[in-house]
Design a protein around this motif. Structure first.
Motif, short mmCIF file in Angstrom:
data_model
loop_
_atom_site.label_atom_id
_atom_site.label_comp_id
_atom_site.label_asym_id
_atom_site.label_seq_id
_atom_site.Cartn_x
_atom_site.Cartn_y
_atom_site.Cartn_z
N GLY A 76 36.72 -50.27 12.95
CA GLY A 76 36.41 -51.66 13.24
C GLY A 76 34.92 -51.93 13.37
O GLY A 76 34.51 -52.78 14.16
N VAL A 77 34.12 -51.16 12.63
CA VAL A 77 32.67 -51.34 12.66
C VAL A 77 32.16 -51.53 11.24
O VAL A 77 32.88 -51.32 10.27
CB VAL A 77 31.96 -50.13 13.32
N HIS A 78 30.90 -51.90 11.12
CA HIS A 78 30.30 -52.10 9.80
C HIS A 78 30.00 -50.75 9.15
O HIS A 78 29.69 -49.77 9.83
CB HIS A 78 29.02 -52.91 9.93
N THR A 79 30.07 -50.71 7.84
CA THR A 79 29.81 -49.47 7.09
C THR A 79 28.43 -48.90 7.37
O THR A 79 28.26 -47.69 7.48
CB THR A 79 29.98 -49.72 5.58
N SER A 80 27.43 -49.77 7.51
CA SER A 80 26.06 -49.28 7.76
C SER A 80 25.98 -48.54 9.08
O SER A 80 25.21 -47.58 9.21
CB SER A 80 25.06 -50.44 7.73
N TYR A 81 26.77 -48.94 10.06
CA TYR A 81 26.82 -48.25 11.36
C TYR A 81 27.30 -46.82 11.18
O TYR A 81 26.70 -45.86 11.69
CB TYR A 81 27.74 -49.03 12.30
N VAL A 82 28.38 -46.65 10.44
CA VAL A 82 28.93 -45.32 10.19
C VAL A 82 27.94 -44.48 9.39
O VAL A 82 27.69 -43.31 9.72
CB VAL A 82 30.29 -45.41 9.45
N ARG A 83 27.34 -45.05 8.37
CA ARG A 83 26.38 -44.29 7.54
C ARG A 83 25.16 -43.85 8.34
O ARG A 83 24.64 -42.75 8.13
CB ARG A 83 25.97 -45.12 6.33
N ARG A 84 24.68 -44.68 9.26
CA ARG A 84 23.53 -44.29 10.09
C ARG A 84 23.87 -43.07 10.93
O ARG A 84 23.07 -42.14 11.06
CB ARG A 84 23.11 -45.44 11.01
N PHE A 85 25.07 -43.07 11.51
CA PHE A 85 25.46 -41.93 12.33
C PHE A 85 25.70 -40.68 11.48
O PHE A 85 25.34 -39.57 11.89
CB PHE A 85 26.72 -42.24 13.14
N LEU A 86 26.28 -40.83 10.31
CA LEU A 86 26.56 -39.68 9.46
C LEU A 86 25.29 -38.93 9.08
O LEU A 86 25.32 -37.72 8.85
CB LEU A 86 27.33 -40.10 8.21
N ARG A 87 24.16 -39.62 9.02
CA ARG A 87 22.89 -38.95 8.71
C ARG A 87 22.54 -37.90 9.75
O ARG A 87 21.87 -36.91 9.45
CB ARG A 87 21.76 -39.96 8.60
N LEU A 88 22.98 -38.11 10.99
CA LEU A 88 22.69 -37.14 12.05
C LEU A 88 23.37 -35.80 11.79
O LEU A 88 22.92 -34.76 12.28
CB LEU A 88 23.11 -37.69 13.41
N ALA A 89 24.45 -35.79 11.04
CA ALA A 89 25.15 -34.55 10.71
C ALA A 89 24.35 -33.71 9.72
O ALA A 89 24.68 -32.55 9.49
CB ALA A 89 26.53 -34.84 10.15
N LEU A 90 23.28 -34.27 9.16
CA LEU A 90 22.46 -33.55 8.19
C LEU A 90 21.24 -32.88 8.82
O LEU A 90 20.47 -32.23 8.13
CB LEU A 90 22.00 -34.50 7.08
N LEU A 91 21.05 -33.04 10.12
CA LEU A 91 19.92 -32.40 10.79
C LEU A 91 20.05 -30.88 10.70
O LEU A 91 21.15 -30.35 10.80
CB LEU A 91 19.86 -32.81 12.27
N VAL A 92 18.92 -30.20 10.55
CA VAL A 92 18.96 -28.74 10.46
C VAL A 92 19.33 -28.16 11.82
O VAL A 92 19.00 -28.73 12.87
CB VAL A 92 17.61 -28.16 9.94
N PRO A 93 20.02 -27.02 11.84
CA PRO A 93 20.50 -26.43 13.10
C PRO A 93 19.43 -26.23 14.18
O PRO A 93 19.72 -26.50 15.35
CB PRO A 93 21.13 -25.11 12.66
N PRO A 94 18.19 -25.79 13.85
CA PRO A 94 17.22 -25.64 14.95
C PRO A 94 16.91 -26.96 15.66
O PRO A 94 16.69 -26.97 16.87
CB PRO A 94 15.96 -25.11 14.24
N ILE A 95 16.94 -28.07 14.94
CA ILE A 95 16.69 -29.36 15.59
C ILE A 95 17.87 -29.75 16.46
O ILE A 95 17.71 -30.22 17.59
CB ILE A 95 16.37 -30.45 14.54
#
Length: 109
Positions: A76-95
């Motif tokens: 029940g949220v906008h697609t851009s909201y989900v996409r912004r959060f999904l980018r956090l899953a791409l952070l490198v493990p040390p970060i």
């Protein structure tokens, strides 16, 4: 249980971060079972966002939703909201480790 990084056969990497969600003064907070509570100085909104991103990415990877658009509609949220959060899953493990360890910006090596 400690943070683990496990390479998978399909070329992906599984990162397990031991956290607990508990209520503290009416607010849901992140706690780390392996660390005393008084030493935690983490950025809770960022840590929560990372946890959310990993969960959503897992739902997409397992095929429970076929796209971020379908996931956004189900939430029940906008697609851009989900996409912004999904980018956090791409952070490198040390970060990610540094964020969950409460290290200051730039001290993730």
């Amino acid at each position: 249980m400690k943070t683990t990084i496990e390479p998978l056969e399909d070329g992906n990497t599984r990162i397990r971060i031991p956290i607990e969600f508990r209520y503290d003064n009416g607010r849901k907070r992140i706690f780390f079972p392996e660390m005393p509570d008084e030493h935690l100085k983490i950025n809770e909104p960022l840590a929560t966002g990372i946890a959310r991103a990993y969960r959503w990415q897992e739902l997409l990877d397992k095929g429970e939703y076929d796209s971020p658009e379908a996931l956004a509609e189900a939430l029940g949220v906008h697609t851009s909201y989900v996409r912004r959060f999904l980018r956090l899953a791409l952070l490198v493990p040390p970060i990610v480790d540094a964020i969950f360890a409460g290290k200051p910006h730039g001290h993730y090596r």
